[in-house]
Scaffold this active site. Structure first.
Site, mmCIF file in Angstrom:
data_model
loop_
_atom_site.group_PDB
_atom_site.id
_atom_site.type_symbol
_atom_site.label_atom_id
_atom_site.label_comp_id
_atom_site.label_asym_id
_atom_site.label_seq_id
_atom_site.Cartn_x
_atom_site.Cartn_y
_atom_site.Cartn_z
ATOM 1 N N SER A 413 0.818 -1.207 0.000
ATOM 2 C CA SER A 413 0.000 0.000 0.000
ATOM 3 C C SER A 413 0.864 1.274 0.000
ATOM 4 O O SER A 413 1.626 1.501 -0.922
ATOM 5 C CB SER A 413 -0.956 -0.030 1.193
ATOM 6 O OG SER A 413 -1.985 0.906 1.049
ATOM 7 N N LYS A 438 -0.380 -4.424 -3.195
ATOM 8 C CA LYS A 438 -1.678 -3.831 -2.837
ATOM 9 C C LYS A 438 -1.720 -2.413 -3.383
ATOM 10 O O LYS A 438 -1.314 -1.467 -2.727
ATOM 11 C CB LYS A 438 -1.903 -3.812 -1.333
ATOM 12 C CG LYS A 438 -3.275 -3.266 -0.949
ATOM 13 C CD LYS A 438 -3.437 -3.125 0.543
ATOM 14 C CE LYS A 438 -4.808 -2.571 0.897
ATOM 15 N NZ LYS A 438 -4.999 -1.181 0.435
#
Length: 505
Positions: A413, A438
């Site tokens: 992320s 991600k």
């Protein structure tokens, strides 16, 4: 402030009121008389007319994911719905049908169904995939209202979970009131109630369903360290519940809890070069408040030339470990970089292994400390690139000292955003293994009962346009996850060895 520009050149600032045509504020009984004589398809269109939805235009949908925190509009809109077009007798021409195929009488929506409709509406408006995993989203709504039991709150929650699971997106998930409150607090607070251990998932042969819960490092002075939990230990069970194949979210639920509560870990330590797990042992722990710092750092002297640190220097590097991005991360990185600059270091190490992300703005801010210019990240929704976050030279702190960025499969992320920005701009050498992948952005939508949804609303792209979701950031120098030490003291010792691994390009 984030240096932020829009690819489309249009404002993303949302209105603070509901749409002018929001029928939610008209009495439901009045709606019935006006709607029951209209074709069912037209009724369906009016059901969704109060705001941008999957069937709306791009301009209606534009920017909606940024203002989903105002759940009032969705709640009011759901309150206006009747089930006349959703729960009609079998077939449009059944005995209860009106002259134009619509039902003669509408049934009131229950409070539980209203909550379900709030969740459905949030996904309809915001979800990044407007194909909804190949599902006809309005028909899905009708089917759930007809067939799924929603007699009490637990049944409604179960229906919402089932609805979200149909998207096949592990990051779009339901948050019970307690979990939502904890999620909001965890991104900002500097302490957590638990056993003081950092964990990651390591895949066995056979894929994610065979993943092991592995200890990265126990918090200094915390319950785990005092009980003898060591880096590399595998937590095979918590209170007798096996952990193989669980998610990090589930692991967090198992390990955290009220202060003073106890739990039992079943641990196994890898043995030998093949990493075969040793005999299980049990450790009983008591949860307590553990203060943690998202950033730790150390100045390493006598660094070996084999690391690739530039020749003729002092042999010093500044090691900076970032375990998460929150409100304290930027200040911690600034302090570390200033210490390195005062020490006259020849290189910087940014260790983001097992950093699952956290606050996206904090990750962008750290990028600005290291980049002299250029783009940091592109944000794309179902209509293409919408936003571009760029570096700001006025905010940069060190744009020239050689930089080594350490990553692994636990890097995800916001950490991947930062790693991708540094790689694409030629600012750092990425070391380790391919990151988690991600590349999705979630927003949290509050529901009226205190629960909420984390909804995937957009995707990250690196400055070069790479979609990292399920792909990750590829390292420039591949190094086994076990080949690099963790923590300032251990890293400094390793880098001083004559055969220290190469970490600078």
């Amino acid at each position: 402030m984030l240096a932020h520009k829009q690819a489309s050149g249009r404002s993303l600032r949302g209105e603070t009121r509901c749409s002018r045509r929001n029928v939610a504020f008209r009495p439901a009984h009045g709606l019935k008389a006006q709607r029951d004589q209209r074709p069912l398809d037209q009724q369906r269109r009016e059901d969704s007319a109060e705001g941008p939805s999957s069937s709306g235009s791009a301009s209606e949908r534009h920017g909606w994911w940024q203002r989903l925190g105002a759940a009032g509009c969705a709640t009011a809109a759901a309150a206006a719905l009747t089930l006349g077009g959703l729960l009609a007798p079998e077939g449009l021409g059944g005995p209860g049908a009106g002259p134009l195929g619509g039902p003669q009488a509408a049934q009131a929506v229950t409070a539980e169904q209203l909550l379900f409709l709030e969740a459905w509406r949030a996904v309809d408006r915001a979800y990044v995939d407007k194909g909804f995993n190949g599902q006809p989203w309005f028909r899905v709504r009708e089917a759930y209202l007809k067939k799924e039991p929603m007699e009490d709150r637990e049944q409604t929650y179960a229906a919402i979970r089932k609805l979200l699971a149909s998207l096949d997106d592990p990051f779009t998930r339901f948050l019970e009131p307690a979990r939502l409150a904890r999620l909001k607090g965890d991104t900002e607070k500097s302490e957590v109630t638990g056993i003081g251990v950092e964990v990651s998932l390591v895949e066995e042969a056979g894929g994610p369903g065979r993943s092991l819960l592995k200890v990265v490092a126990p918090s200094e002075g915390g319950p785990s360290e005092r009980a003898g939990v060591r880096p590399g230990d595998v937590i095979s069970a918590v209170d007798g519940k096996p952990t193989r194949g669980i998610s990090l979210y589930e692991a967090s639920d198992l390990l955290q809890g009220p202060a003073g509560s106890s739990l039992t870990l079943t641990l196994q330590t890898p043995q030998g070069q093949d990493g075969k797990l040793g005999a299980p042992r049990e450790v009983q722990l008591v949860r307590e408040k553990v203060v943690f710092k998202p950033v730790s750092y150390a100045t390493c002297s006598g660094v070996s030339p084999t690391t690739g640190v530039r020749n003729g220097g002092s042999g010093k590097v500044e090691y900076i470990r970032v375990t998460t991005f929150n409100s304290s991360t930027v200040d911690g990185v600034v302090a570390a970089m200033r210490e390195g600059k005062a020490a006259g270091v020849d290189g910087l190490i940014l260790d983001m292994r097992n950093n699952g992300g956290g606050s996206f703005p904090a990750g962008v801010q750290v990028a600005k400390l290291l980049l002299p210019g250029g783009d940091i990240v592109l944000v794309a929704d179902s209509n293409g690139v919408r936003d571009i976050y760029s570096a700001d030279k006025a905010l940069s702190l060190d744009t020239t000292t050689p930089l080594s960025v350490w990553v692994n499969r636990g890097t995800g992320s916001a950490s991947e955003v930062l790693a991708g920005a540094l790689k694409d701009n030629g600012r750092g050498t990425i070391v380790g293994e391919t990151t988690f992948g991600k590349g999705l952005i979630q927003t949290v939508v509050n529901l009226s009962d205190g629960s909420g949804l984390a909804v995937t609303v957009a995707k990250y792209q690196t400055p070069s346009g790479l979609d990292i979701n399920k792909i990750g950031i590829t390292p420039d120098i591949r190094v086994s996850p076990e080949a690099l030490a963790v923590g300032g003291e251990a890293v400094c010792r390793q880098l001083a060895e004559p055969a220290a691994p190469r970490i600078f390009g």
